[in-house]
Enzyme design. Structure first.
Site, PDB file in Angstrom:
ATOM      1  N   CYS A 154      -2.464   9.664  -6.578  1.00 18.29           N
ATOM      2  CA  CYS A 154      -3.540   9.401  -5.616  1.00 18.29           C
ATOM      3  C   CYS A 154      -4.644  10.434  -5.795  1.00 18.29           C
ATOM      4  O   CYS A 154      -4.395  11.635  -5.699  1.00 18.29           O
ATOM      5  CB  CYS A 154      -3.040   9.449  -4.179  1.00 18.29           C
ATOM      6  SG  CYS A 154      -4.449   9.280  -3.052  1.00 18.29           S
ATOM      7  N   LYS A 202       0.864  -1.190   0.000  1.00 18.97           N
ATOM      8  CA  LYS A 202       0.000   0.000   0.000  1.00 18.97           C
ATOM      9  C   LYS A 202       0.895   1.233   0.000  1.00 18.97           C
ATOM     10  O   LYS A 202       1.912   1.269   0.707  1.00 18.97           O
ATOM     11  CB  LYS A 202      -0.886  -0.002   1.263  1.00 18.97           C
ATOM     12  CG  LYS A 202      -1.704   1.279   1.474  1.00 18.97           C
ATOM     13  CD  LYS A 202      -2.745   1.526   0.396  1.00 18.97           C
ATOM     14  CE  LYS A 202      -3.430   2.879   0.533  1.00 18.97           C
ATOM     15  NZ  LYS A 202      -4.303   3.202  -0.613  1.00 18.97           N
TER      16      LYS A 202
HETATM   17  O1  RRO Z   1      -5.748   5.510  -0.781  1.00 17.00           O
HETATM   18  C1  RRO Z   1      -6.432   5.897  -1.739  1.00 17.00           C
HETATM   19  O2  RRO Z   1      -7.485   6.549  -1.603  1.00 17.00           O
HETATM   20  C2  RRO Z   1      -6.021   5.634  -3.121  1.00 17.00           C
HETATM   21  C3  RRO Z   1      -4.748   5.818  -3.596  1.00 17.00           C
HETATM   22 BR1  RRO Z   1      -3.317   6.320  -2.513  1.00 17.00          BR
HETATM   23  C4  RRO Z   1      -4.477   5.613  -4.968  1.00 17.00           C
HETATM   24  O3  RRO Z   1      -3.346   5.768  -5.462  1.00 17.00           O
HETATM   25  N1  RRO Z   1      -5.502   5.231  -5.760  1.00 17.00           N
HETATM   26  C5  RRO Z   1      -6.750   5.050  -5.296  1.00 17.00           C
HETATM   27  O4  RRO Z   1      -7.666   4.716  -6.073  1.00 17.00           O
HETATM   28  N2  RRO Z   1      -6.999   5.245  -3.958  1.00 17.00           N
END
Ligand code: RRO
Length: 311
Positions: A131, A45
């Protein structure tokens, strides 16, 4: 013998299918399930310097054609993932894993990458420039000037293998502009695509996730044509030594086959992994091998990037 082996940079992987960042990668327990599956490797993650709780729940929803999320970068903090990766690197010296990270500011991103540079980590780093879900923080990769500045600064001190997680682009001029920037730097891979940012799903007159009044990143079946287009557009534009990881809309072996045909060297599974669990890797690998067998291919290099056009 049919093999789905692949390479990213100088690293070899026994399978070209793995998880997409955000799914089955929050903690050691989840990562271990991917580690012990048919997946070729895993990505963690996306980590920030400090632990983050992320956005209020419900913040992820599976839908008939995919998913919507506004997780808000929940993660256990840089040190948690680095410590685990260093432990695995000792335990499995012949395997390579991917460490996803990004700072909440340019300065924090540099702090994280300097920590990686000064550590014993020998794997791949994926810098998440895409993100879509942190309120008040636009996606870095939609701002080409900032992207170029960050990369220029990073490569003044960073010399380990680095890749970029990119958002989808939707205009041919943007593919040209983005590729021109990436080609200036010694990056090892790009990963196309992150979720399509800021979609909206409604059920019973109501949004289905709580953060941002229901706006969130879209994944799954909805996004395959956009993902394939991004993989192929960049395949045609970036230096041949930059590998592409294809992510988006993978439900079956045929979807993996199409990503590879567009130029992907590795293919990641997000929404479908969330829906089916880590057994998905053996199902999809078998489906891919069946297609390769029917077509007479024994390795993915025999069809990678060989998408046919009409005359
Ligand atoms: O954590 C998120 O809300 C998230 C991330 Br970091 C990302 O790169 N892509 C996404 O769809 N959610």
């Amino acid at each position: 013998m049919i093999t789905t082996k692949t390479r990213i940079g100088n690293f070899e992987f026994n399978n070209c299918i793995m998880n997409a960042a955000g799914v089955y990668c929050y903690d050691k327990e989840e990562l271990e399930k991917v580690l012990n599956s048919e997946a070729g490797t895993f990505v963690t993650k996306t980590a920030t310097l400090n632990v983050r709780e992320g956005n209020p729940t419900p913040r992820y929803k599976d839908t008939e054609l995919g998913s919507i999320n506004s997780m808000g970068l929940p993660n256990l903090g840089f040190d948690y993932y680095l410590d685990y990766l260093l432990e695995l690197q000792d335990k499995y010296p012949n395997r390579t894993f991917i460490f996803s990270l990004v700072g909440l500011s340019k300065e924090e991103t540099h702090t994280l990458l300097k920590k990686v540079q000064n550590s014993d980590f020998k794997g791949l780093v994926e810098l998440n420039l895409s993100c879509p879900n942190v309120p008040g923080k636009p996606q870095i990769a939609y701002d080409f000037d900032t992207t170029e500045t960050i990369l220029k600064e990073v490569f003044e001190y960073f010399n380990k293998p680095l890749g970029l997680k990119l958002p989808p682009y939707f205009d041919l001029v943007h593919f040209d502009q983005a590729a021109e920037i990436f080609n200036k730097f010694p990056i090892v891979f790009i990963n196309c695509i992150n979720s399509i940012g800021n979609g909206l799903v409604i059920e019973d007159e109501k949004v289905v996730i709580k953060p941002k009044n229901g706006f969130g990143g879209i994944g799954g079946e909805y996004v395959k044509p956009t993902a394939l287009a991004n993989v192929h557009a960049f395949y045609k534009r970036i230096r041949k030594d930059i590998n592409i990881i294809g992510t988006g809309g993978v439900l079956t072996g045929r979807d993996v086959f199409e990503h590879i045909l567009c130029g992907a060297s590795m293919v990641q599974i997000g929404t479908t992994l969330h829906k089916e669990g880590p057994e998905v890797f053996s199902r999809i690998t078998n489906e891919l091998k069946e297609i390769m067998k029917e077509k007479g291919y024994s390795s993915i290099e025999e069809f990678r990037g060989k998408l046919k056009y009409m005359d």
